[in-house]
Design a protein around this motif. Sequence first.
Motif, PDB file in Angstrom:
ATOM      1  N   UNK A 175       4.050  -2.258  -1.501  1.00  0.00           N
ATOM      2  CA  UNK A 175       3.594  -1.090  -2.272  1.00  0.00           C
ATOM      3  C   UNK A 175       4.744  -0.206  -2.722  1.00  0.00           C
ATOM      4  N   UNK A 198       7.532   1.302  -5.004  1.00  0.00           N
ATOM      5  CA  UNK A 198       7.736   1.353  -6.447  1.00  0.00           C
ATOM      6  C   UNK A 198       9.211   1.648  -6.677  1.00  0.00           C
ATOM      7  N   UNK A 205       3.585   2.764   2.123  1.00  0.00           N
ATOM      8  CA  UNK A 205       2.859   4.036   2.039  1.00  0.00           C
ATOM      9  C   UNK A 205       1.551   3.916   2.787  1.00  0.00           C
ATOM     10  N   UNK A 206       1.012   5.029   3.219  1.00  0.00           N
ATOM     11  CA  UNK A 206      -0.312   5.019   3.846  1.00  0.00           C
ATOM     12  C   UNK A 206      -1.398   4.755   2.816  1.00  0.00           C
ATOM     13  N   UNK A 207      -1.323   5.497   1.692  1.00  0.00           N
ATOM     14  CA  UNK A 207      -2.410   5.344   0.723  1.00  0.00           C
ATOM     15  C   UNK A 207      -1.972   4.442  -0.418  1.00  0.00           C
ATOM     16  N   UNK A 208      -1.675   3.201  -0.072  1.00  0.00           N
ATOM     17  CA  UNK A 208      -1.558   2.189  -1.122  1.00  0.00           C
ATOM     18  C   UNK A 208      -2.974   1.921  -1.601  1.00  0.00           C
ATOM     19  N   UNK A 209      -3.077   1.289  -2.767  1.00  0.00           N
ATOM     20  CA  UNK A 209      -4.413   1.030  -3.292  1.00  0.00           C
ATOM     21  C   UNK A 209      -5.095  -0.055  -2.463  1.00  0.00           C
ATOM     22  N   UNK A 210      -6.398  -0.087  -2.548  1.00  0.00           N
ATOM     23  CA  UNK A 210      -7.173  -1.110  -1.822  1.00  0.00           C
ATOM     24  C   UNK A 210      -6.724  -2.502  -2.233  1.00  0.00           C
ATOM     25  N   UNK A 270      -3.808  -3.461  -3.240  1.00  0.00           N
ATOM     26  CA  UNK A 270      -2.544  -3.810  -2.588  1.00  0.00           C
ATOM     27  C   UNK A 270      -2.784  -4.286  -1.163  1.00  0.00           C
ATOM     28  N   UNK A 309      -5.329   5.932   8.742  1.00  0.00           N
ATOM     29  CA  UNK A 309      -4.104   5.307   8.234  1.00  0.00           C
ATOM     30  C   UNK A 309      -4.465   4.097   7.393  1.00  0.00           C
ATOM     31  N   UNK A 321       3.266  10.775  12.957  1.00  0.00           N
ATOM     32  CA  UNK A 321       4.052  10.926  11.731  1.00  0.00           C
ATOM     33  C   UNK A 321       5.543  10.978  12.044  1.00  0.00           C
TER      34      UNK A 321
END
Lengths: 876, 377
Positions: B13, B15, B59-64, B66, B95, B135
């Motif tokens: 994930x 970039x 990242x924690x909030x990568x897309x579903x 991904x 998470x 964290x």
Amino acid sequence: MKLQRLRIENFKLFRAPLEIDGFTDGLNLFTAPNESGKSTVAEAIRAAFFERHRSSAVEHLRPWGESSATPTVELDFELDGKSCRLTKAFLGKKRCELVIDGRPMDGVVAEDHLASLLGFRFPGKGASTPEHMGIPGLLWIRQGTSHDISHAVGFASDHLRNALGESLGELASSQGDAVLKAVENERNELLTPASGAPRGAYADALKLRSELESELARLLAEIEAYRSGVDRLSVLRREHQRDDAARPWVALREQLAVAQQRLNDGKGLAERKAAQDVALKQIVAQVVSWRTQLQSMEREEATVVQREKNLQAVREGLEKALGELQAWEPRHAAAAQADARARETLRLARQAASRAAQEKAVDSLAEQLAGLVQNLGKARGEQEKVARLQADARSLAVSESELKRLHRSADALRAAQARLDAVSTALAFDLQPGARVRVGGAEIAGTTRQTVIARTEIDIEGVGRITVLPGGTDLESLGVEHDRAHQELVSLLQALRADSVAAVEERVRLHALRNGEARAAEAVLSALAPKGLDTLAADVALREARLEEAKQMLLAMASTSDAHVPSVLQAESEEGAARTALEAASSALNEAKLQTGHAREQVKAAEDELAAVKSTLADPLRAGRKREAGEALTDALAQQSAIEQRAAGLAEQLRTVNLPVLAQDVERLERSARQAEASHSQRAGEITRLEVELETKGALGQEEIASEKRRELEHAARRSAELDRRAKALDHLLKLLREKRSALARRLRAPLQKHLDHYLQILFPGAQVEVGEDLSPSRITRQGVRGVQSGTFEELSVGAREQMGVVARLAYADLLKEARKPTLLILDDALVHTDEERLGQMKRVLYDAATRHQILIFSCHPEAWRDLGVVARSIS
Amino acid sequence: MISLLHTADWQIGRVFSQFEPDDAAALFEARFKAVERLAGIAAERNVDAVLVAGDVFDLQTVSDKTIRRMFNAMQRFSGPWLLIPGNHDSALSESVWSRAQRLGAIPPNVVCCLEPKPHLVDGKFVLLPAPLTQRHTYGDLTEWFSGAADDSGLPRIGLAHGCVQGILSEDIDSANPIAAGRAGEAGLSYLALGDWHGTRQIDERTWYAGTPETDRFRANESGQALLVSIAGAGAQPDVEPVRTGQFRWQQLEPRLSVPSDVDRLVESLALIDSNDVLQLRAHGSCDLGAHRRLGVALDAARARARALVWDGEALRLEPTEDDIQALHADGFVGEALQELRAQQGEADAELARDALLTLARVLDAQGPNGARTGGAA
């Protein structure tokens, strides 16, 4: 180029030939009135050069109405050191001949040759227009065009640029302007021409970047919120687990139960105590009532003794009162007697006093009366006197009018006498003692004087008789008058019964005197009897009557016998004292009587009371009741103490129990338990909510999106930075190129600048002019009245533009001359808007320029050009 | 005898923002491809398990998508995959791991060790994982290894993510310290570490596998995984690095002083191919001709390379007489050119250089027969 001779024929208003020669090298001034053809001369020169001889567009050159005429112009001039003659004829017999240094040319060839020499060209067809006229178009100023310079410059610019040297080609370097243009275009794609603000792709890139920045910021904020949410979830879960394990509300509820129990126990105690208190109250009330009863009974018994004592006391009281009374009675009687005696004494004293007073009164009255009588007598006397005097006066009275008449008469007599004396003869005698003289029969002696009015005989003893016969007019009449007067007087006197006037006057005086005396007497009278005599008499009578009365009264009063009568005052005081004593004694006596009465009553009451109590106590049932009451009291007391004991015991217990605090404990624990349970379930709810929220948010994949956005942003930032640099570079380059270019242009135009400055200093000292791209004057900076002024050529006033126009053309002429071009200047009414002062400066300018060029000046104001240093010539 | 494939720091994930969109997309893709290659190697070599030591996700909030793609990429190897969370993907209350679970994307053979508890793997070895659950972690999460004694007699394998104290520089992601000598102290046959992106041996039993696909310009031996063979419980592990990365990341800073330097650079640019990710920062000076040649070479290389970042700001332009002649810059244009050249030595050298290049470009475009206007407009 120098014009030498000019000849025109059949040219506009010059039907007859006009020849002008003797042109000088420098200034040639032609002054002529309006419409005399001066402009025509200039036009002829122009036509000769600019129009092809074959042109058919020159009809206007013909004289009016002559449709077949052949306008002809012949010019002798020197060009480049060679003498030339040009002859041109239009329309009718067309002709063009040019002879240069003896070499002839004609027709189109000649025309073209001239054109190339002078620097102009011919139109394809039709009349010549300014764009063809080149150098002469610039230097030969037509009427009213001196201020309009930029077009003329434009049409001659090639020649001018050539004159500035081949090097002007440097300016248009191999690609310079094209490069400049290209750079400018590129720059203006990215920056606005005016303010250099970003535009086009550059502006777009900047906009994109800022949009991405804000979007990214937004995303990051949301991510941050998500992260805090996650952290918060951790915290909540931890707490929840802890509470799940510990279950604090259970302990709290247990504590609550305990507290509740304690509270209940405490409350029970309190209630019991309260019940005991109530019972105690009741029993105490009973005790009190029994006791009261017993007490009242005992009180009754005690009362007997009391009452007997009381009776005794009041009896004693009565004795005392009676005693008092007896004491006071005799005293009172004595006081009454004394009082009566004192009163009697007083009465007698008063009596004596009044008698004495009365005697006094009688005496005084008598006195008064005597006085009055005396006054009366006097007054009467005076009255008589008054009457007498008045009567006297009356008798003496002489009326005013009579007196007057008398005086008048006396006066008349005297007057008559005087008149008579006047006219009478005066006889003065101074006689010796023994002399015997008789005048009118009367003897006279000594020294005398006589007047005679009639015949008078003077007899002198021993002498004889002298008869005096007085003369004078009217002696007789005067004598008559005198006699009459005398008679009148005598009769008046008789009427008045007086002897003489003096006597009358004496009477008058006496009259007045008597009147005065009468008045005096009246005054005295009135003093004596103010209100009149009668009143006085009446008063006297009255007083007499009074006196009689008083005497009578006195007689009526008894005579005093007692000589020991004290004074009234003394008697009064004694009487007063006796009265007071009597009053005191009376009141004391009354008091004693009252007391006695009162005491008797008391005794009576006490006897009654005693009797009543005795009867009560004799009641047979009473003893029984008393006994009962005593027993009941004892019982009640016993109960009371029992209750009290119990109550005390409970109170002791209660003291250790703090009910309010127990109640608070229950409340507190109840609340805590409830809160603990509530927050636990609330937290559970929040956890669930948060989980759902985070799930949803997490599913958005925001960090990934943010990373992508960041990548886009960096890309956009790179691009805008790149465009920024590009734009800046272009801008910088453009500025630099422009700078270099204008520096070069300035250098190249230096010669022209020099010539312009030369003339400008004469016209506007200290001024500066910029040469524009098109070589015409552009910006002029001068020291004006109000400071430094700067403006374009067009912004000048018409007058100033005129002047600048002429000046510029002179500068061009200088430049062209350096390039060995012909420079003939023609000024046709070129400075009409110029004021006298400036005209003066322009003349200096022209004078100077004329050292280098031939200048033809046409003007309709000869006076304006007087100081040009040149003779004005007329056209004809 | 057990064999393991040790890898870490997949950074799924991530970039790469310093590159053009298409290059960045390709490099994003490359990370999945690396996982596929790992799966291939694991299947080929028939390992007993694949150990992934943290920072699986960047990242924690990568897309579903991904998340799913990553687990899909593991398909080829059906044996156990053992993952621990690192600092980028720490196992917080919520998470990427809880999301993956909810999505049902985790295949049954993939174990995400989110708790510090020993795990028996296929009856072959005991895994002691030290997952990051906060964290920021400041304590040594491997401490519990020593206390977790067992009497199975099986090899004990540690799996951790952090910074070995006293060995590595501060140039590292997390603050999570790991005691040096932990492997020996805790009786581990092997301690598989993640966080340092280059393959690196710490001691006989402790290694960093590094990231399977290079992800930054620092040269650090990345793009590899480790094949670990352990004979028995107390035996020394045998470690073999295998190449897994596709792309070569290079950072060059050539100094250009003489024309031949430029030629050399141009030559080396010609060798750039599709597996190169290159950052080029030139210093020194060159003439316009050389600059042009360099530009041409760069454009060509850019097209061939996976990604190319060029920074020529520190490069000064020195046009020669020939250059100027070639440009046909005379008259005021020539003057301008000379001035720009001089300005490069002053305060705003960059601006002057850019302007100079622009002028050269415009002149080039005009050509030798540029329009002669013969006079101003």
